[in-house]
Design an enzyme around this catalytic site. Structure first.
Site, PDB file in Angstrom:
ATOM      1  N   ASP A 187      27.942  56.801  12.379  1.00  0.00           N
ATOM      2  CA  ASP A 187      27.801  57.158  10.967  1.00  0.00           C
ATOM      3  C   ASP A 187      27.869  55.902  10.094  1.00  0.00           C
ATOM      4  O   ASP A 187      28.943  55.380   9.803  1.00  0.00           O
ATOM      5  CB  ASP A 187      28.894  58.158  10.563  1.00  0.00           C
ATOM      6  CG  ASP A 187      28.657  58.733   9.176  1.00  0.00           C
ATOM      7  OD1 ASP A 187      27.809  58.196   8.430  1.00  0.00           O
ATOM      8  OD2 ASP A 187      29.326  59.729   8.831  1.00  0.00           O
TER       9      ASP A 187
ATOM     10  N   VAL B  31      23.641  56.215  -3.802  1.00  0.00           N
ATOM     11  CA  VAL B  31      23.391  54.809  -4.118  1.00  0.00           C
ATOM     12  C   VAL B  31      21.996  54.415  -3.617  1.00  0.00           C
ATOM     13  O   VAL B  31      21.206  53.812  -4.351  1.00  0.00           O
ATOM     14  CB  VAL B  31      24.484  53.889  -3.513  1.00  0.00           C
ATOM     15  CG1 VAL B  31      24.078  52.426  -3.562  1.00  0.00           C
ATOM     16  CG2 VAL B  31      25.808  54.108  -4.231  1.00  0.00           C
TER      17      VAL B  31
ATOM     18  N   SER C 274      26.237  54.557   6.429  1.00  0.00           N
ATOM     19  CA  SER C 274      25.519  55.020   5.238  1.00  0.00           C
ATOM     20  C   SER C 274      24.178  54.321   5.065  1.00  0.00           C
ATOM     21  O   SER C 274      24.047  53.111   5.297  1.00  0.00           O
ATOM     22  CB  SER C 274      26.379  54.766   3.998  1.00  0.00           C
ATOM     23  OG  SER C 274      25.652  55.116   2.837  1.00  0.00           O
ATOM     24  N   ALA C 275      23.200  55.091   4.608  1.00  0.00           N
ATOM     25  CA  ALA C 275      21.880  54.536   4.279  1.00  0.00           C
ATOM     26  C   ALA C 275      21.963  53.587   3.078  1.00  0.00           C
ATOM     27  O   ALA C 275      21.000  52.877   2.793  1.00  0.00           O
ATOM     28  CB  ALA C 275      20.899  55.673   3.993  1.00  0.00           C
ATOM     29  N   ASP C 276      23.113  53.557   2.397  1.00  0.00           N
ATOM     30  CA  ASP C 276      23.289  52.606   1.282  1.00  0.00           C
ATOM     31  C   ASP C 276      23.165  51.157   1.781  1.00  0.00           C
ATOM     32  O   ASP C 276      22.703  50.289   1.041  1.00  0.00           O
ATOM     33  CB  ASP C 276      24.671  52.764   0.625  1.00  0.00           C
ATOM     34  CG  ASP C 276      24.840  54.103  -0.090  1.00  0.00           C
ATOM     35  OD1 ASP C 276      23.847  54.834  -0.232  1.00  0.00           O
ATOM     36  OD2 ASP C 276      25.984  54.400  -0.500  1.00  0.00           O
TER      37      ASP C 276
ATOM     38  N   LYS D 167      33.932  52.195  -0.392  1.00  0.00           N
ATOM     39  CA  LYS D 167      35.053  53.134  -0.481  1.00  0.00           C
ATOM     40  C   LYS D 167      36.047  52.884   0.664  1.00  0.00           C
ATOM     41  O   LYS D 167      35.651  52.675   1.803  1.00  0.00           O
ATOM     42  CB  LYS D 167      34.520  54.572  -0.454  1.00  0.00           C
ATOM     43  CG  LYS D 167      33.928  54.961  -1.811  1.00  0.00           C
ATOM     44  CD  LYS D 167      33.616  56.428  -1.909  1.00  0.00           C
ATOM     45  CE  LYS D 167      32.278  56.769  -1.310  1.00  0.00           C
ATOM     46  NZ  LYS D 167      31.128  56.350  -2.132  1.00  0.00           N
TER      47      LYS D 167
ATOM     48  N   LYS E 219      22.231  66.457  -1.934  1.00  0.00           N
ATOM     49  CA  LYS E 219      22.682  65.060  -1.957  1.00  0.00           C
ATOM     50  C   LYS E 219      21.570  64.243  -1.308  1.00  0.00           C
ATOM     51  O   LYS E 219      21.381  64.298  -0.095  1.00  0.00           O
ATOM     52  CB  LYS E 219      23.998  64.932  -1.178  1.00  0.00           C
ATOM     53  CG  LYS E 219      24.515  63.511  -1.047  1.00  0.00           C
ATOM     54  CD  LYS E 219      25.781  63.475  -0.179  1.00  0.00           C
ATOM     55  CE  LYS E 219      26.115  62.048   0.223  1.00  0.00           C
ATOM     56  NZ  LYS E 219      27.228  62.006   1.202  1.00  0.00           N
TER      57      LYS E 219
ATOM     58  N   GLU F 280      24.091  56.613 -10.936  1.00  0.00           N
ATOM     59  CA  GLU F 280      23.746  57.610  -9.918  1.00  0.00           C
ATOM     60  C   GLU F 280      24.283  58.987 -10.285  1.00  0.00           C
ATOM     61  O   GLU F 280      25.068  59.147 -11.232  1.00  0.00           O
ATOM     62  CB  GLU F 280      24.293  57.180  -8.564  1.00  0.00           C
ATOM     63  CG  GLU F 280      25.806  57.051  -8.545  1.00  0.00           C
ATOM     64  CD  GLU F 280      26.405  57.356  -7.191  1.00  0.00           C
ATOM     65  OE1 GLU F 280      26.041  58.390  -6.600  1.00  0.00           O
ATOM     66  OE2 GLU F 280      27.248  56.564  -6.740  1.00  0.00           O
TER      67      GLU F 280
HETATM   68  N1  PSU Z   1      31.023  56.238  -5.673  1.00  0.00           N
HETATM   69  C1  PSU Z   1      32.045  57.070  -6.028  1.00  0.00           C
HETATM   70  N2  PSU Z   1      31.984  58.362  -5.547  1.00  0.00           N
HETATM   71  C2  PSU Z   1      30.935  58.831  -4.774  1.00  0.00           C
HETATM   72  C3  PSU Z   1      29.862  57.943  -4.420  1.00  0.00           C
HETATM   73  C4  PSU Z   1      29.964  56.659  -4.908  1.00  0.00           C
HETATM   74  O1  PSU Z   1      32.992  56.668  -6.715  1.00  0.00           O
HETATM   75  O2  PSU Z   1      30.937  60.000  -4.387  1.00  0.00           O
HETATM   76  C5  PSU Z   1      28.712  58.456  -3.556  1.00  0.00           C
HETATM   77  C6  PSU Z   1      27.475  57.555  -3.678  1.00  0.00           C
HETATM   78  O3  PSU Z   1      26.384  58.366  -4.064  1.00  0.00           O
HETATM   79  C7  PSU Z   1      27.256  57.001  -2.285  1.00  0.00           C
HETATM   80  C8  PSU Z   1      27.764  58.122  -1.450  1.00  0.00           C
HETATM   81  O4  PSU Z   1      25.911  56.650  -2.040  1.00  0.00           O
HETATM   82  O5  PSU Z   1      28.971  58.465  -2.138  1.00  0.00           O
HETATM   83  C9  PSU Z   1      27.974  57.721  -0.013  1.00  0.00           C
HETATM   84  O6  PSU Z   1      27.685  58.812   0.820  1.00  0.00           O
HETATM   85  P1  PSU Z   1      27.497  58.614   2.400  1.00  0.00           P
HETATM   86  O7  PSU Z   1      28.790  58.025   2.880  1.00  0.00           O
HETATM   87  O8  PSU Z   1      27.238  60.004   2.949  1.00  0.00           O
HETATM   88  O9  PSU Z   1      26.313  57.710   2.597  1.00  0.00           O
HETATM   89 MN    MN Z   2      26.913  59.133   6.637  1.00  0.00          MN
END
Ligand code: PSU
Ligand code: MN
Length: 304
Positions: free
Chosen positions: A138, A106, A140-142, A159, A86, A25
């Site tokens: 909140d 992701v 994530s769409a992941d 994370k 993003k 990614e």
């Molecule tokens: N893994 C990492 N660092 C990151 C990410 C993943 O070590 O920054 C990114 C990925 O692109 C993941 C995003 O999809 O963080 C999640 O963002 P959000 O919580 O806004 O969905």
């Molecule tokens: Mn989010």
């Protein structure tokens, strides 16, 4: 109008020959790490995948097209575009038609990998259910992406800034196999332990590849999440990273950080609070995931 999908020559050749390919990614480059460590990490990850016998395909949006595989110059541009978009499932199409530089999360990387015919994708940690999601909503769409797009994602878990129990509950609801690699417990990104028992455990890349292909034979949509613990020598103990996460979450709340900015903000604050240690661990865990992803891609290629 046709789909603007541009495959790098090495990736196109590998896909045509059945040589293993691993997708990577780009949000981790633009929004997850500072320059120049982000570009250095991106190159090191690609080298690790090559050393593992697979072809790397870093995915990003540039000049109105989806690029599957970037050259050195593209990586440099990405790493130095502070206002890169993003992009996730919701805004991927708009990102492409805008003509701007866009990094794929992701979720968006999984969509692009599937379009290109790539089965395996390595990253750091997936997004998930944020702490306080019961009021912020909140999530994530992941997570829903893993439930509907057939790509095996190798990460060091979700994370640790997230609400991990809720994240894994949602993954179960979405029908996503969550596989801890080589241990019974789910890892927590910077640390090997989370206190949560993994729903599934596998000890070899071949087992993971078999399960991936079997899901396809079953006609099940959706991917697999492989939760690969960070190597012991690079982990940060919960007792050390925990207070940094708590402090970063308080800062985010005080400053009213919301939506897409939350994750990049927290990673940056934790970087400062740990005096760069979190970044060093983050890079090491991505490299570790790249190694395993190359192995899994090799096993899938053998099965096909
Ligand atoms: N893994 C990492 N660092 C990151 C990410 C993943 O070590 O920054 C990114 C990925 O692109 C993941 C995003 O999809 O963080 C999640 O963002 P959000 O919580 O806004 O969905
Ligand atoms: Mn989010």
């Amino acid at each position: 109008m046709t789909l603007p999908l541009i495959l790098q020559a090495s990736v196109e050749e590998a896909l045509a020959n059945g040589t293993p390919v691993v997708a990577l990614e780009s949000t981790i480059i633009t929004h997850g790490m500072p320059y120049p460590q982000n570009v250095e990490m991106a190159r090191a990850v690609e080298d690790t995948i090559r050393a593992g016998g697979a072809v790397p395909a870093t995915i990003a949006i540039m000049n109105g097209a989806i690029h599957i595989g970037l050259d050195d110059e593209d990586l440099e541009i990405l790493g130095q575009t502070p206002d890169a978009m993003k992009l996730s499932r919701a805004d991927l199409a708009v990102g492409i038609t805008s003509g701007r530089v866009g990094a794929t999360t992701v979720a968006a990387t999984m969509i692009c990998a599937q379009l290109a015919g790539i089965d395996v994708f390595a990253t750091g940690g997936i997004g998930g259910v944020h702490r306080g999601a019961e009021t912020s909503f909140d999530i994530s769409a992941d997570l829903p992406e893993l439930g509907q797009t057939a790509v095996t994602v190798v990460a060091a878990g979700a994370k640790a800034i997230l609400d991990l129990p809720k994240t894994f509950e949602v993954l179960e609801t979405m029908g996503v196999p969550v596989i801890a690699y080589g241990q019974d417990e789910l890892p927590a990104f910077w640390s090997r332990q989370s206190g949560l028992k993994a729903p599934l455990r596998m000890d070899t890349a071949a087992q993971i590849a078999n399960a991936h292909v079997m899901r396809g034979l079953l006609g099940l949509p959706g991917g697999q999440l492989v939760a690969n613990p960070i190597p012991e020598e690079h982990e940060i103990a919960q007792t050390e990273i925990g207070p940094a996460i708590e402090a970063a979450l308080r800062d985010a709340e005080d400053q009213g950080i919301a939506a897409k900015e939350v994750t990049p903000f927290l990673l940056d604050r934790i970087f400062t609070l740990t005096e760069g240690r979190s970044l060093r661990s983050n890079i090491e865990l991505v490299l570790n995931n790249a190694r395993l992803a190359a192995e899994i891609a090799g096993e899938i290629a053998r099965l096909r």
